[in-house]
Structure formats: structure tokens, C-alpha cells
Design an enzyme around this catalytic site. Structure first.
Site, PDB file in Angstrom:
ATOM      1  CE  LYS A 159      -3.819   2.008   2.725  1.00 19.73           C
ATOM      2  NZ  LYS A 159      -4.626   1.811   3.958  1.00 19.73           N
TER       3      LYS A 159
ATOM      4  CB  SER B  25      -7.860   3.414   3.686  1.00 17.26           C
ATOM      5  OG  SER B  25      -6.948   2.853   4.624  1.00 17.26           O
TER       6      SER B  25
ATOM      7  CB  SER C 245      -7.927   0.638   6.495  1.00 17.17           C
ATOM      8  OG  SER C 245      -8.587   1.851   6.720  1.00 17.17           O
TER       9      SER C 245
END
Length: 469
Positions: free
Chosen positions: A78, A154, A178
């Protein structure tokens, strides 16, 4: 070829010479080229670096000297983690990409040290602030099961990449759900381990809420990743000591006969009827398999107000360091959180911290009676992409539809989302398993039992491989 295999299966094929890391990496790169235009899971792909790493891994396997259980497995990370040589823009147009990028986060460093092949970086909402994945920098990330729907967030880019076969593994962050939210929406496995189990650097402005977590297609692969990532790093003063045993072995622990509480609503959450039915069916199957299940709520009221204080003050503290004029460039929803966070005092923050501690104590007592707590991971299926909340829901912010996730960031407990089934419209549903702090091995073992009683074929996960081939 490679996109249809788990990381464990890839490594087994490497050991016999049936496949090579170069072949697997080339397959992952082809999948990205074919599918990511629609899904938008990656914000950076570096084929040259990936193939260079794959060739080095191939040499190690050929010589019989792999440097880890996941050597040569195509992996993404990420875009919240520092990566030497690659910019870390965190979904923001306010971060200058033209600066030295010379430091690896602990997560990135451990992946490199264990020979994993880094394909690139996955999308995030700006500063990972919400439960869906879209940002002013990278646009909207979509769900591979239905691209008109959100992948969640997220860590939505990571979940979408794994679900669509664009790399076998990924690492996300989880400050309020997330990792687990997009894992549930995209039909993969996502673990938020005990706080400090995976070191973070630099320290997250969201402080004790923040965790890093592995994401994969199977529980075994998540356990293997945790073995790689769960090592201390001197840059994180909250990092835990190295685990005593291996998670890849602990995942096979026999959990039949243990006591599990099933809380379908936590006593306050609204749940979509189809999601509720799917989760309850899986819980009944766990009981039939030998887990001792009792329906019981933990006994706390919705801690959203305290979570909002902790979350928004963290965001405000971070955004206060941004260049002048950033207010006009950031995600409007993030600006709202920024403004909210600036309204709270130190006393408000300390009161919220006290509520967080009290919640942790309550859950500690709860786990003296129950080994694990089982809930839905998210109370609704994925909704239309491009929205923070489901359209026409009357909700105003993402925590309103994620009541099962953020409480366990506040308590710092390990929690995992594992696939439980599919709605009639073809969208995945996740089941959440929560354990006491430091019981990551137990949470993984119960998740493994779910996987065994309700198989979730990889061919269903890497759905894009069938559509793109």
C-alpha cells in the site's frame, strides 16, 4: 498461470522447478496490464525492479538457497509505507514526489529481506482516511467482483489487486477497519494483528489505532506473511518482541472445543438481512464442526464518538504540517475531518483515550469467558463506487457503516476478515474473528477452520484471471 495459485502453491512449485519466480512475476505483470485499467488497484508498477527481483529469486531457488518461505512471490504494498526508490504519496496531491526516497519502512524492509518480489504500490484514499478507496491523486478504485462497486478501503487497492490475481500478496494499513473492510468486500483474507505486532515507521499520526496487516487469498498465506512481518524494529518503540513460534505452524492448531461468542450486531449495529443470514449460516457450520458457540454481545455501547475524536485529531495533527494552501487541494471529506479535529481540546483527547482504555479492559474481561468473538466483518455488501457512504443511506461518514471494525482498533486486539459467502447479486461477505491481545495465532487458527468448513476456491478469488484470459 501464476494468478490462479496461492503464495504457498507458488513456493511449492518453485521448489520442484515446475514454475519459476520469473514466470510468476511475468504472469502478475500481465494481469496488471490486462485488468488494472478497469479496477485501478495500482498507483505505481515497476516491472523492471520486479523482474530483477524475480531473477535473483530464481537463482536462489535453482541453487537450493531460498531466503524465506515466500521467496519470489509477487507482492504489492500500500502506498502508505515508505519504499526506497519509489515515492510514497499517500493518495495526496500535496506531497512532493520530487524528493529523495531513501528509506524503507519496516514492512518494506522485511519483504525485501525475505525475497518477496515487489510489483509496485497500491492505491489509498488520501492519508488512508476513510473506508473506501478514492483520492484526488489516483481516482476511484473498484471492486473486481463488480467494477461498479467499491473495493472498500482504505486498503482497497491491495484487496482489489489480490482478488483480481494481480499479485498473490499485499500489505495494508488498518486504523479503523482498513484491512478488514476491503478484504470483506473483495472476498479475500485480511488480518489486523495485535497492535505493535508489525512495526510501523514513521509513527502513524493516528497513533494507537494504527496497525499494518497482511492480505492474501488464504489464511495460510496470511500466516506466512505474518511470520515475515512480525519482527521488531528499533524505529517503532511500540513494537512487540519477536514471536516465540511460527504462525505458519500455529494456524493448524485444533480449535474445536474452544468457546466462541457470536454477536450478530454487537448490541447496536444494523446489518443487511442477507449479510446477517450468510454470517449466521457460517457460524452454525462452525458450531457443527466442534466450536462451542454461544450468542453473546460484549456489552459495550457504540464507541464511535470517542473514535471520531481520536481519528480526527490525528488527521488534524498530520494535516497541520502540510504546505499552505493544502486546504483547497485535499479531499473535501478529509478537509471536513481536519476541521473537526481542530475543534477538540487536549481534555477531549484524554477523555477519548480513557474510553479507549476502558473498552480494552471490558474486552479483556469478556475474553476470560470466550476465546474468540465472531461478528460480521461489515454489515453491508459493497456499494456503489465513488461514494464515502452508501447512496441514499442517510449516513454522513464512513464509520457509520463500519460499526464492527473500529472498536477493535481502539482495543488493539487481533481481528481477521475471512470469506463467509456471496450475496445473490454476486458480492462477497466477510466474517470477522476477534481474539484477546497477543492471540494472533488463535485468530488465524479459527479463521483456518472457517476456510476448511466452507472452502473458498482460489479460482473464484482470482476472478479477473478468468475474465482477462
Amino acid at each position: 498461470m501464476g494468478t490462479l495459485l496461492t503464495a504457498s502453491e507458488l513456493v511449492a512449485a518453485y521448489s520442484t522447478g515446475e514454475l519459476s519466480p520469473v514466470e510468476a512475476t511475468e504472469a502478475a505483470l500481465r494481469a496488471i496490464e490486462e485488468r488494472d485499467r478497469e479496477v485501478n488497484a495500482y498507483c505505481l508498477v515497476d516491472a523492471e525492479v520486479a523482474l530483477e527481483g524475480a531473477k535473483a529469486s530464481e537463482t536462489r531457488w535453482r541453487e537450493g538457497n531460498p531466503i524465506g518461505w515466500l521467496d519470489g512471490v509477487p507482492t504489492s504494498i500500500k502506498d502508505m509505507f515508505l519504499t526506497q526508490g519509489w515515492p510514497t504519496l499517500r493518495g495526496s496531491t500535496c506531497i512532493d514526489p520530487d524528493q529523495p526516497w531513501e528509506v524503507d519502512s519496516p514492512v518494506t524492509a522485511r519483504l525485501r529481506e525475505n525475497g518477496l518480489v515487489l510489483l509496485g504500490k497500491t492505491t489509498t484514499p488520501e492519508l488512508a482516511w476513510k473506508g473506501v478507496t478514492d483520492s484526488p491523486l489516483t481516482g476511484v478504485t473498484r471492486n473486481p467482483w463488480n467494477p461498479s462497486m467499491t473495493a472498500g478501503g482504505s486498503s482497497g487497492g491491495s484487496a482489489a489487486a489480490v482478488a483480481a490475481g494481480m499479485g498473490e500478496l499485499s500489505v495494508g494499513t488498518d486504523g479503523g477497519g482498513s484491512v478488514r473492510i476491503p478484504a470483506a468486500f473483495c472476498g479475500i483474507v485480511g488480518l489486523k494483528p495485535t497492535h505493535g505486532r508489525i512495526p510501523l515507521y514513521p509513527a502513524s499520526p493516528f497513533g494507537p489505532l494504527s496497525h499494518a496487516g497482511p492480505m492474501a487469498r488464504t489464511v495460510d498465506d496470511v500466516a506466512l506473511m505474518l511470520d515475515v512481518l512480525a519482527l521488531p524494529d528499533h524505529r517503532d518503540p511500540a513494537a512487540l518482541p519477536a514471536p516465540v513460534g511460527s504462525y505458519r505452524e500455529a494456524v493448524r492448531r485444533d480449535v474445536r472445543g474452544l468457546n466462541a461468542a457470536f454477536s450478530p450486531t454487537l448490541g447496536y449495529a444494523k446489518v443487511d438481512p442477507e449479510v446477517a443470514r450468510i454470517v449466521r449460516s457460517t457460524v452454525n457450520a462452525l458450531a457443527d464442526a466442534g466450536l462451542r458457540v454461544e450468542e453473546s454481545d460484549p456489552g459495550f455501547t457504540d464507541p464511535k464518538e470517542a473514535f471520531d475524536v481520536l481519528w480526527s485529531t490525528g488527521a488534524a495533527q498530520w494535516l497541520n504540517t502540510f504546505p499552505p494552501g493544502s486546504e483547497e487541494k485535499i479531499d473535501p471529506g478529509l478537509r471536513r475531518v481536519w476541521e473537526q479535529g481542530k475543534t477538540y481540546s487536549a481534555a477531549d483527547y484524554l477523555a477519548a483515550t480513557g474510553e479507549r482504555a476502558a473498552l480494552g479492559i471490558l474486552m479483556g474481561e469478556f475474553h476470560t469467558r470466550f476465546d474468540v468473538l465472531i461478528t460480521p466483518a461489515v454489515g453491508i455488501p459493497a456499494f456503489e463506487a465513488g461514494y464515502e457512504v452508501p447512496p441514499d443511506s442517510g449516513m454522513s461518514s464512513w464509520p457509520e457503516w463500519t460499526p464492527f471494525t473500529y472498536p477493535f482498533n481502539m482495543t488493539q486486539q487481533p481481528a481477521i476478515s475471512v470469506p463467509a459467502g456471496i450475496t445473490e447479486s454476486g458480492l462477497p461477505v466477510g466474517l470477522q474473528i476477534v481474539g484477546p491481545r497477543h492471540s494472533d495465532d488463535l485468530v488465524l487458527a479459527v479463521a483456518k477452520l472457517v476456510e476448511e468448513i466452507q472452502p473458498w476456491p482460489v479460482s473464484r478469488l482470482a476472478i479477473g484471471s478468468q475474465q482477462g484470459s
